[in-house]
Design a protein around this motif. Sequence first.
Motif, PDB file in Angstrom:
ATOM      1  N   LEU A   1       0.804  -1.254  -0.108  1.00 54.39           N
ATOM      2  CA  LEU A   1       0.092  -0.098  -0.082  1.00 54.39           C
ATOM      3  C   LEU A   1       0.767   1.227   0.016  1.00 54.39           C
ATOM      4  O   LEU A   1       1.845   1.302   0.771  1.00 54.39           O
ATOM      5  CB  LEU A   1      -0.915   0.011   1.156  1.00 54.39           C
ATOM      6  N   HIS A   2       0.482   2.224  -0.919  1.00 54.17           N
ATOM      7  CA  HIS A   2       1.288   3.296  -0.989  1.00 54.17           C
ATOM      8  C   HIS A   2       1.416   3.918   0.495  1.00 54.17           C
ATOM      9  O   HIS A   2       0.583   4.127   1.234  1.00 54.17           O
ATOM     10  CB  HIS A   2       0.528   4.440  -1.976  1.00 54.17           C
TER      11      HIS A   2
ATOM     12  N   LEU B   1      -1.253   6.324   1.799  1.00 50.68           N
ATOM     13  CA  LEU B   1      -2.402   5.836   1.854  1.00 50.68           C
ATOM     14  C   LEU B   1      -2.829   4.978   3.311  1.00 50.68           C
ATOM     15  O   LEU B   1      -3.808   4.600   3.704  1.00 50.68           O
ATOM     16  CB  LEU B   1      -2.955   5.097   0.843  1.00 50.68           C
ATOM     17  N   HIS B   2      -1.613   4.837   4.088  1.00 55.30           N
ATOM     18  CA  HIS B   2      -1.742   4.167   5.437  1.00 55.30           C
ATOM     19  C   HIS B   2      -2.499   5.218   6.248  1.00 55.30           C
ATOM     20  O   HIS B   2      -2.373   6.401   6.451  1.00 55.30           O
ATOM     21  CB  HIS B   2      -0.275   3.893   5.973  1.00 55.30           C
TER      22      HIS B   2
ATOM     23  N   ARG C   1      -8.375   6.994   8.822  1.00 55.17           N
ATOM     24  CA  ARG C   1      -8.221   8.188   7.208  1.00 55.17           C
ATOM     25  C   ARG C   1      -6.985   8.027   6.848  1.00 55.17           C
ATOM     26  O   ARG C   1      -5.936   8.165   7.688  1.00 55.17           O
ATOM     27  CB  ARG C   1      -8.787   9.563   7.929  1.00 55.17           C
ATOM     28  N   PRO C   2      -6.596   7.925   5.631  1.00 53.43           N
ATOM     29  CA  PRO C   2      -5.462   7.957   5.048  1.00 53.43           C
ATOM     30  C   PRO C   2      -4.815   9.179   5.420  1.00 53.43           C
ATOM     31  O   PRO C   2      -5.133  10.291   5.474  1.00 53.43           O
ATOM     32  CB  PRO C   2      -5.823   8.177   3.529  1.00 53.43           C
TER      33      PRO C   2
ATOM     34  N   GLU D   1      -5.031  12.371   3.527  1.00 55.63           N
ATOM     35  CA  GLU D   1      -6.229  13.101   3.602  1.00 55.63           C
ATOM     36  C   GLU D   1      -6.377  14.019   4.728  1.00 55.63           C
ATOM     37  O   GLU D   1      -7.107  15.041   4.884  1.00 55.63           O
ATOM     38  CB  GLU D   1      -7.714  12.107   3.488  1.00 55.63           C
TER      39      GLU D   1
ATOM     40  N   THR E   1       2.247  12.335  -7.996  1.00 50.58           N
ATOM     41  CA  THR E   1       2.502  10.799  -7.762  1.00 50.58           C
ATOM     42  C   THR E   1       3.720  10.429  -8.531  1.00 50.58           C
ATOM     43  O   THR E   1       4.132  10.910  -9.475  1.00 50.58           O
ATOM     44  CB  THR E   1       0.988  10.191  -8.370  1.00 50.58           C
TER      45      THR E   1
ATOM     46  N   GLN F   1      -2.938   3.709  -7.191  1.00 50.00           N
ATOM     47  CA  GLN F   1      -3.450   3.593  -5.786  1.00 50.00           C
ATOM     48  C   GLN F   1      -3.903   4.972  -5.308  1.00 50.00           C
ATOM     49  O   GLN F   1      -5.123   5.270  -4.791  1.00 50.00           O
ATOM     50  CB  GLN F   1      -2.466   2.788  -4.752  1.00 50.00           C
ATOM     51  N   VAL F   2      -2.926   5.815  -5.552  1.00 49.38           N
ATOM     52  CA  VAL F   2      -3.232   7.241  -5.046  1.00 49.38           C
ATOM     53  C   VAL F   2      -4.204   7.862  -5.919  1.00 49.38           C
ATOM     54  O   VAL F   2      -5.165   8.660  -5.200  1.00 49.38           O
ATOM     55  CB  VAL F   2      -1.988   8.140  -5.028  1.00 49.38           C
TER      56      VAL F   2
ATOM     57  N   ALA G   1      -7.621   6.569  -5.020  1.00 49.04           N
ATOM     58  CA  ALA G   1      -8.289   6.802  -3.458  1.00 49.04           C
ATOM     59  C   ALA G   1      -8.531   8.451  -3.410  1.00 49.04           C
ATOM     60  O   ALA G   1      -9.590   8.783  -2.921  1.00 49.04           O
ATOM     61  CB  ALA G   1      -6.933   6.524  -2.730  1.00 49.04           C
ATOM     62  N   LEU G   2      -7.853   9.176  -4.292  1.00 48.13           N
ATOM     63  CA  LEU G   2      -8.205  10.674  -4.189  1.00 48.13           C
ATOM     64  C   LEU G   2      -8.877  11.263  -5.417  1.00 48.13           C
ATOM     65  O   LEU G   2      -9.164  12.361  -5.787  1.00 48.13           O
ATOM     66  CB  LEU G   2      -6.775  11.368  -4.200  1.00 48.13           C
TER      67      LEU G   2
END
Length: 455
Positions: A26-27, A30-31, A36-37, A40, A58, A64-65, A68-69
Motif C-alpha cells: 500500500l502506498h 494511504l496508510h 483516514r489515509p 487526507e 504521484t 492507488q493514490v 483513492a483521491l
Amino acid sequence: MAVTETNELAIIILAAGKGTRMKSALHKVLHPIAGRPMIEHLMASAAALNPSRTIVVTGDLREQVERALKGKADFAVQDRQLGTGHAVLQAREALSGHSGDVLILYGDVPFLRSATMQAMQRRLHGDDAPTAVVLGFRPDDTRTYGRIIAGDDGRIARMVEHKDATEEERACTLCNSGVMAVRGEALFALLDRVGNDNAQGEYYLPDIVNLAAADGQACAVVETDEASEVAGINSRAELAEAEAQWQDFRRAEAMADGVTLRAPQTVFFSWDTMLAEDVVVEPNVVFGPGVNVAPNAKIRAFSHLEGASVGEGCEVGPHARLRPGAVLEAGAKVGNFVEVKNSTLGAGAKANHLTYLGDATVGAGANIGAGTITCNYDGYFKHRTEIGERAFIGSNSSLIAPLRVGADAIVAAGSAVTRDVGDGELRLVRGEQLVKPGWADRFHDAMKKKQKEAK
C-alpha cells in the motif's frame, strides 16, 4: 499586502516517493491514521484555506493514490525521483495560467495545521514581499535536516542540505521542514535554474530560495513551535507514533468538550467520531469511522462501534458491537455480547444480552430476549425483520426473515418463527415436550452395567 480573496492559492502535495521503509504494498500516504489515509488529514487542513487547485504529484504506486483521491485533487506524475525540486516541476502543466500563491506540502506530513499554512501565506504578502516563505522548526535532534541560515528579522540568507553543510552551518538549530509558500509567478522560473551539483545529485526545492536571494529577492522563514506538526512518517514505527499522537490530542479534545473517559488511554477514536456532552465512555472502547453519540449516552467497556448512531440516554455494552447502519433511538439499550448491523432500535427498546440483530427494525419499547437472532441471509439475499412497538421476543428465538412481528405481540422462548405474527398475538413454535417417567434411571443403570462388564 494582506492576504485577500484575490490571492488565489494553489496547493501542491508531493507523494511520489517509494516509501520503502514502510515495507508495504500500500502506498505510504494511504496508510490510515484514525481510520483516514494520512494524506487526507493533510488535505482536510489545507481545505480551510480554500485553494482553487490541489495537485498531488504521484510516482510509485500512482494508480492507488489516484484511485483513492479521485475527485478530490488533480494529479501530476514524477516518473523518476530526482528530488523535491524536480517533483514540483511536474506540476507546471497542471498549474498552467496560475499566477497566485503556491503552497508546497508533503503527503507523509499529515499534521500540518491550517493556522500554520495561513501564517505562511500571510507572511508571503508581508511588507517586504518575499518571493518564498519556508516553514522552519527546531527539533531536539537536528539529525540530517537541512538548515535555514536566517537573520533575527526572519530573512533567509542561505539554505543548505545537511550533507552539503559545513560544521558551522550544522551548528544552526533552525531546520527546514520542506514546507514552502512561493509566489506563483516566480516558482517555475526559479525551478528551471536549479541544478543537481550536490552530494545526492538531486534537484533540491530549497535551492530556489538561494537563487532568489542571489537575485536580491527577499525570502523569509516562519517557525512552528510544534516539531510534531512537521514530523514525516516513513516507517511502521513512525506510523504508530503518529496514531498515538493523534489519539492523545483527540482524547484531550473530547474531555475538554464535556465527555467523560474513564480510562482515556484505552479509548480509541476515528477521525470523524462525534461525541456530545455528558457522554460516558468506559475503558477499552474502540470507535470506528462514522459514529455519532448523543448526550447522556453511556458506552460501556470493551465495546466496538462503527458507522453507528447512538441516541440520547442510550446504553451500549459492555462487550457490544455496533456495525454500520446501527441506529439506537433515545433510551434504547444494547447489552453484553449483542451485535447490531443495519438495524434500528426504537426509543426505549432493549436487547440486553447474546443477540444478533441484522437488517431489522425494532419498535419503541420492544424487548429482545437473550439468544435471539434475526436470520437475515438466505445464502443469496439479505431480508428484513420488522418488530413492532412493545413486542416481546422470548429468549433463544430465531426470527427467519423476511418477517413481521406486530405491536404488543409475544414470541415464546425457543421459537423459530417463519411466518408473520399479528399485533397482540402469541406465537409459540416448539416440538411437543415428552415426559417418560423413570427413563433416565433405567438408562443410567444399563450404561453402568455395560461399563462394569467392559473392565
